[in-house]
Design a protein around this motif. Structure first.
Motif, PDB file in Angstrom:
ATOM      1  N   ARG A 160      26.808  48.772  24.082  1.00 38.22           N
ATOM      2  CA  ARG A 160      27.931  47.979  23.577  1.00 38.22           C
ATOM      3  C   ARG A 160      28.093  46.707  24.417  1.00 38.22           C
ATOM      4  NH1 ARG A 160      33.547  50.788  24.164  1.00 38.22           N
ATOM      5  NH2 ARG A 160      32.529  52.429  22.939  1.00 38.22           N
TER       6      ARG A 160
ATOM      7  N   ASP B 248      28.761  56.534  23.262  1.00 41.39           N
ATOM      8  CA  ASP B 248      27.895  55.774  22.355  1.00 41.39           C
ATOM      9  C   ASP B 248      26.484  56.350  22.341  1.00 41.39           C
ATOM     10  OD1 ASP B 248      30.032  54.036  21.958  1.00 41.39           O
ATOM     11  OD2 ASP B 248      29.257  52.506  23.322  1.00 41.39           O
TER      12      ASP B 248
ATOM     13  N   SER C 242      24.514  45.196  19.392  1.00 41.74           N
ATOM     14  CA  SER C 242      25.474  46.296  19.266  1.00 41.74           C
ATOM     15  C   SER C 242      26.906  45.766  19.210  1.00 41.74           C
ATOM     16  CB  SER C 242      25.304  47.279  20.429  1.00 41.74           C
ATOM     17  OG  SER C 242      24.172  48.098  20.211  1.00 41.74           O
TER      18      SER C 242
END
Length: 253
Positions: free
Chosen positions: A47, A66, A52
């Motif tokens: 992330r 995640d 992403s």
């Protein structure tokens, strides 16, 4: 879901590679392709990196969740290899969801807090006038003028979208969460599976005094060093790094 790329046969054992701060899955493409002769290799963008999702948080519990979502989607268990910040995310995953891992490789990082900030690099990237950048070399020149060494200039600009005039990094969240990135959460759990802590002999990220906290969380941890390699050991000595992974993942335990 994290952006990811897969290499190799779908029938081969799975290996997930997790990049470090300011990186992306594409940094690992060459090593992933070489390892794909024996493994189904998956590279991902964490992330706030690469392709992403951008979020307001960057805590290791979030990064681990995640990764867990990605592994559950692709098929568990997997071997997991993480470098630096990605190594901390992989450690957190192993502690929170040991059922998703087969073997763990942690590249040049320990589950401890570090005192060196990375804010100077965020400031440098923010200092690049993207409107004047028409190719990566333009951004590298500006980063150089801001005091960034050549090797890091090249590394950072791999996360630059030249046409879109933007960084593929959520610099605002990474800056706001820097204290969390440099630290490691207190976790009252342990991972009893096989773990390799692989470090660069020229790096000081994994020191002798770190072995006790590592063993407390990862009692089966093994330690190895790659000669003439620094913190970016996979870039300094890619063949030796690849060989170390193959040896650990194939050994009888």
């Amino acid at each position: 879901m994290l952006a990811h790329t897969e290499f190799g046969s779908a029938e081969a054992p799975r290996l997930l590679i997790v990049h470090g701060l300011f990186g992306s899955g594409r940094n690992w493409g060459v090593i992933a392709k070489r390892l794909s002769d024996s493994y189904r290799v998956v590279t991902c963008d964490l992330r706030n990196h690469g392709s992403s999702p951008r979020t307001e948080t960057h805590a290791y519990a979030d990064l681990a969740a995640d990764l867990a979502e990605l592994i559950e989607h692709l098929g568990a268990p997997m071997h997991v290899c993480g470098h630096s910040m990605g190594g901390k995310a992989a450690m957190m995953l192993a502690l929170e969801r040991p059922d998703l891992l087969d073997r763990l490789i942690v590249a040049d990082i320990a589950p401890v807090a570090y005192g060196h900030s990375q804010m100077q690099f965020i400031d440098a990237m923010r200092g690049v006038d993207l409107e004047t950048v028409s190719r990566r070399s333009d951004a590298e020149a500006q980063l150089g003028a801001l005091g960034v060494e050549p090797a890091l200039q090249s590394f950072f600009t791999q996360s630059l979208d030249v046409a879109g005039k933007r960084w593929r990094l959520n610099l605002d969240t990474l800056a706001a969460e820097m204290d969390k990135i440099l630290s490691f959460p207190e976790v009252d759990k342990r991972f009893d599976g096989p773990a390799l802590f692989l470090s660069g002999a020229g790096s000081d990220y994994v020191r002798t005094e770190h072995r006790e906290p590592i063993k407390a969380l990862f009692p089966e941890a093994r330690f190895a060093k790659i000669p003439q390699a620094g913190h970016w050991l996979h870039a300094d000595k890619p063949r030796e790094f690849e060989a170390a992974l193959r040896a650990f993942l194939s050994m009888d335990l």
